[in-house]
Write a protein that holds these residues in place. Sequence first.
Motif, PDB file in Angstrom:
ATOM      1  N   ASP A   1       0.852  -1.188   0.000  1.00 32.18           N
ATOM      2  CA  ASP A   1       0.000   0.000   0.000  1.00 32.18           C
ATOM      3  C   ASP A   1       0.892   1.244   0.000  1.00 32.18           C
ATOM      4  O   ASP A   1       1.952   1.253   0.630  1.00 32.18           O
ATOM      5  CB  ASP A   1      -0.883   0.051   1.255  1.00 32.18           C
ATOM      6  N   PHE A   2       0.448   2.305  -0.695  1.00 28.06           N
ATOM      7  CA  PHE A   2       1.209   3.555  -0.640  1.00 28.06           C
ATOM      8  C   PHE A   2       0.267   4.746  -0.744  1.00 28.06           C
ATOM      9  O   PHE A   2      -0.886   4.619  -1.157  1.00 28.06           O
ATOM     10  CB  PHE A   2       2.300   3.600  -1.718  1.00 28.06           C
ATOM     11  N   ASN A   3       0.764   5.908  -0.342  1.00 20.47           N
ATOM     12  CA  ASN A   3      -0.040   7.127  -0.316  1.00 20.47           C
ATOM     13  C   ASN A   3      -0.238   7.684  -1.722  1.00 20.47           C
ATOM     14  O   ASN A   3       0.720   7.800  -2.494  1.00 20.47           O
ATOM     15  CB  ASN A   3       0.625   8.194   0.565  1.00 20.47           C
ATOM     16  N   ARG A   4      -1.475   8.041  -2.014  1.00 25.63           N
ATOM     17  CA  ARG A   4      -1.805   8.700  -3.272  1.00 25.63           C
ATOM     18  C   ARG A   4      -1.491  10.187  -3.162  1.00 25.63           C
ATOM     19  O   ARG A   4      -1.360  10.726  -2.071  1.00 25.63           O
ATOM     20  CB  ARG A   4      -3.294   8.542  -3.586  1.00 25.63           C
ATOM     21  N   ASN A   5      -1.419  10.853  -4.312  1.00 26.44           N
ATOM     22  CA  ASN A   5      -1.179  12.292  -4.327  1.00 26.44           C
ATOM     23  C   ASN A   5      -2.316  13.073  -3.689  1.00 26.44           C
ATOM     24  O   ASN A   5      -2.109  14.173  -3.170  1.00 26.44           O
ATOM     25  CB  ASN A   5      -0.975  12.770  -5.771  1.00 26.44           C
ATOM     26  N   ASP A   6      -3.531  12.513  -3.701  1.00 21.68           N
ATOM     27  CA  ASP A   6      -4.684  13.222  -3.133  1.00 21.68           C
ATOM     28  C   ASP A   6      -4.870  12.914  -1.641  1.00 21.68           C
ATOM     29  O   ASP A   6      -5.858  13.307  -1.037  1.00 21.68           O
ATOM     30  CB  ASP A   6      -5.960  12.881  -3.902  1.00 21.68           C
ATOM     31  N   GLY A   7      -3.930  12.197  -1.044  1.00 18.98           N
ATOM     32  CA  GLY A   7      -4.011  11.886   0.378  1.00 18.98           C
ATOM     33  C   GLY A   7      -4.606  10.534   0.685  1.00 18.98           C
ATOM     34  O   GLY A   7      -4.540  10.067   1.810  1.00 18.98           O
ATOM     35  N   GLY A   8      -5.212   9.891  -0.322  1.00 21.64           N
ATOM     36  CA  GLY A   8      -5.770   8.560  -0.125  1.00 21.64           C
ATOM     37  C   GLY A   8      -4.693   7.489  -0.149  1.00 21.64           C
ATOM     38  O   GLY A   8      -3.502   7.777  -0.277  1.00 21.64           O
ATOM     39  N   ILE A   9      -5.122   6.243  -0.021  1.00 20.77           N
ATOM     40  CA  ILE A   9      -4.200   5.100  -0.039  1.00 20.77           C
ATOM     41  C   ILE A   9      -4.437   4.293  -1.315  1.00 20.77           C
ATOM     42  O   ILE A   9      -5.572   3.994  -1.672  1.00 20.77           O
ATOM     43  CB  ILE A   9      -4.428   4.185   1.187  1.00 20.77           C
ATOM     44  N   ARG A  10      -3.342   3.974  -1.999  1.00 21.71           N
ATOM     45  CA  ARG A  10      -3.428   3.076  -3.159  1.00 21.71           C
ATOM     46  C   ARG A  10      -3.078   1.683  -2.656  1.00 21.71           C
ATOM     47  O   ARG A  10      -1.945   1.432  -2.236  1.00 21.71           O
ATOM     48  CB  ARG A  10      -2.443   3.517  -4.224  1.00 21.71           C
ATOM     49  N   PRO A  11      -4.036   0.755  -2.667  1.00 20.96           N
ATOM     50  CA  PRO A  11      -3.741  -0.584  -2.129  1.00 20.96           C
ATOM     51  C   PRO A  11      -2.781  -1.383  -3.004  1.00 20.96           C
ATOM     52  O   PRO A  11      -2.708  -1.178  -4.215  1.00 20.96           O
ATOM     53  CB  PRO A  11      -5.121  -1.253  -2.084  1.00 20.96           C
ATOM     54  N   ALA A  12      -2.067  -2.262  -2.385  1.00 23.95           N
ATOM     55  CA  ALA A  12      -1.162  -3.164  -3.111  1.00 23.95           C
ATOM     56  C   ALA A  12      -1.938  -3.890  -4.196  1.00 23.95           C
ATOM     57  O   ALA A  12      -3.083  -4.306  -3.996  1.00 23.95           O
ATOM     58  CB  ALA A  12      -0.550  -4.168  -2.142  1.00 23.95           C
ATOM     59  N   GLY A  13      -1.316  -4.012  -5.358  1.00 19.59           N
ATOM     60  CA  GLY A  13      -1.928  -4.739  -6.463  1.00 19.59           C
ATOM     61  C   GLY A  13      -2.869  -3.907  -7.311  1.00 19.59           C
ATOM     62  O   GLY A  13      -3.324  -4.368  -8.358  1.00 19.59           O
ATOM     63  N   PHE A  14      -3.151  -2.675  -6.916  1.00 17.75           N
ATOM     64  CA  PHE A  14      -4.054  -1.814  -7.681  1.00 17.75           C
ATOM     65  C   PHE A  14      -3.243  -1.034  -8.714  1.00 17.75           C
ATOM     66  O   PHE A  14      -2.241  -0.404  -8.385  1.00 17.75           O
ATOM     67  CB  PHE A  14      -4.776  -0.845  -6.735  1.00 17.75           C
ATOM     68  N   ALA A  15      -3.665  -1.061  -9.954  1.00 14.26           N
ATOM     69  CA  ALA A  15      -2.896  -0.423 -11.031  1.00 14.26           C
ATOM     70  C   ALA A  15      -2.874   1.093 -10.869  1.00 14.26           C
ATOM     71  O   ALA A  15      -3.915   1.718 -10.742  1.00 14.26           O
ATOM     72  CB  ALA A  15      -3.487  -0.792 -12.378  1.00 14.26           C
ATOM     73  N   PHE A  16      -1.683   1.657 -10.880  1.00 14.04           N
ATOM     74  CA  PHE A  16      -1.572   3.119 -10.879  1.00 14.04           C
ATOM     75  C   PHE A  16      -1.111   3.639 -12.240  1.00 14.04           C
ATOM     76  O   PHE A  16      -1.263   4.808 -12.550  1.00 14.04           O
ATOM     77  CB  PHE A  16      -0.669   3.626  -9.751  1.00 14.04           C
ATOM     78  N   HIS A  17      -0.545   2.775 -13.059  1.00 12.38           N
ATOM     79  CA  HIS A  17      -0.346   3.030 -14.484  1.00 12.38           C
ATOM     80  C   HIS A  17      -1.099   1.929 -15.227  1.00 12.38           C
ATOM     81  O   HIS A  17      -0.874   0.742 -14.951  1.00 12.38           O
ATOM     82  CB  HIS A  17       1.129   2.939 -14.890  1.00 12.38           C
ATOM     83  N   HIS A  18      -1.980   2.312 -16.115  1.00 11.74           N
ATOM     84  CA  HIS A  18      -2.674   1.339 -16.960  1.00 11.74           C
ATOM     85  C   HIS A  18      -2.981   2.040 -18.270  1.00 11.74           C
ATOM     86  O   HIS A  18      -3.920   2.815 -18.371  1.00 11.74           O
ATOM     87  CB  HIS A  18      -3.947   0.836 -16.281  1.00 11.74           C
ATOM     88  N   MET A  19      -2.136   1.773 -19.268  1.00  8.49           N
ATOM     89  CA  MET A  19      -2.209   2.459 -20.545  1.00  8.49           C
ATOM     90  C   MET A  19      -2.390   1.477 -21.690  1.00  8.49           C
ATOM     91  O   MET A  19      -1.985   0.315 -21.600  1.00  8.49           O
ATOM     92  CB  MET A  19      -0.926   3.263 -20.808  1.00  8.49           C
ATOM     93  N   HIS A  20      -2.985   1.977 -22.764  1.00  9.98           N
ATOM     94  CA  HIS A  20      -3.218   1.170 -23.967  1.00  9.98           C
ATOM     95  C   HIS A  20      -2.772   1.951 -25.200  1.00  9.98           C
ATOM     96  O   HIS A  20      -2.911   3.170 -25.249  1.00  9.98           O
ATOM     97  CB  HIS A  20      -4.704   0.866 -24.146  1.00  9.98           C
TER      98      HIS A  20
END
Length: 197
Positions: free
Chosen positions: A43-62
Amino acid sequence: MPLSQPTVARKPMHNRSIQVHSFEREDGLWDIEAELIDTKSYDFNRNDGGIRPAGFAFHHMHVRITIDDTFQILEAEAAYDSAPFDGRCTEIAPVYQDLVGMNLLKSFRQQVKERFGTTSGCTHVSELTSVLPTVAIQSMSGRRRKDPNKTAKKPFMLGGCHAWRLDGPVTKEFYPQWYQGPTSEVQETVEAKSGNE
């Protein structure tokens, strides 16, 4: 054969997945679709103060391109499912239509760097485009091998990697007319191949 087992204890950190799929279209053109997904193993801190959970895509491009048999890009599109700065990142997507007109076999990666480098593009989308040339070649390889005129022009892959080196056994077996071993050996190889056809 897999990599050797690690000899030092370690913990997982970052995961990147790149998938590419190609399609032969009914109109004679080809679509290539590439996808990049980055996740963290914690888990890590998002730029907006929220938490990005482990395994959740923070880059997803096509990226999708449409090419013809000469590897010329006729259509291009980039899209985002996830980016760290949301709209500030995704607003760059339309500029990747500028891939249109580029040829995958003619200094493509250099052209991408020049056109979409630094603030003119997205680091991750541009990186994703780097896999497109070799996937396109693999997509068309079966068709090109069936071409009866394949011996008239030097095949593009010769000299492009270790296996396809001009003095190597693979070139000697499949394209003896382009093989560059010792002169006497080359002549014998070409004659042997001709005698078997």
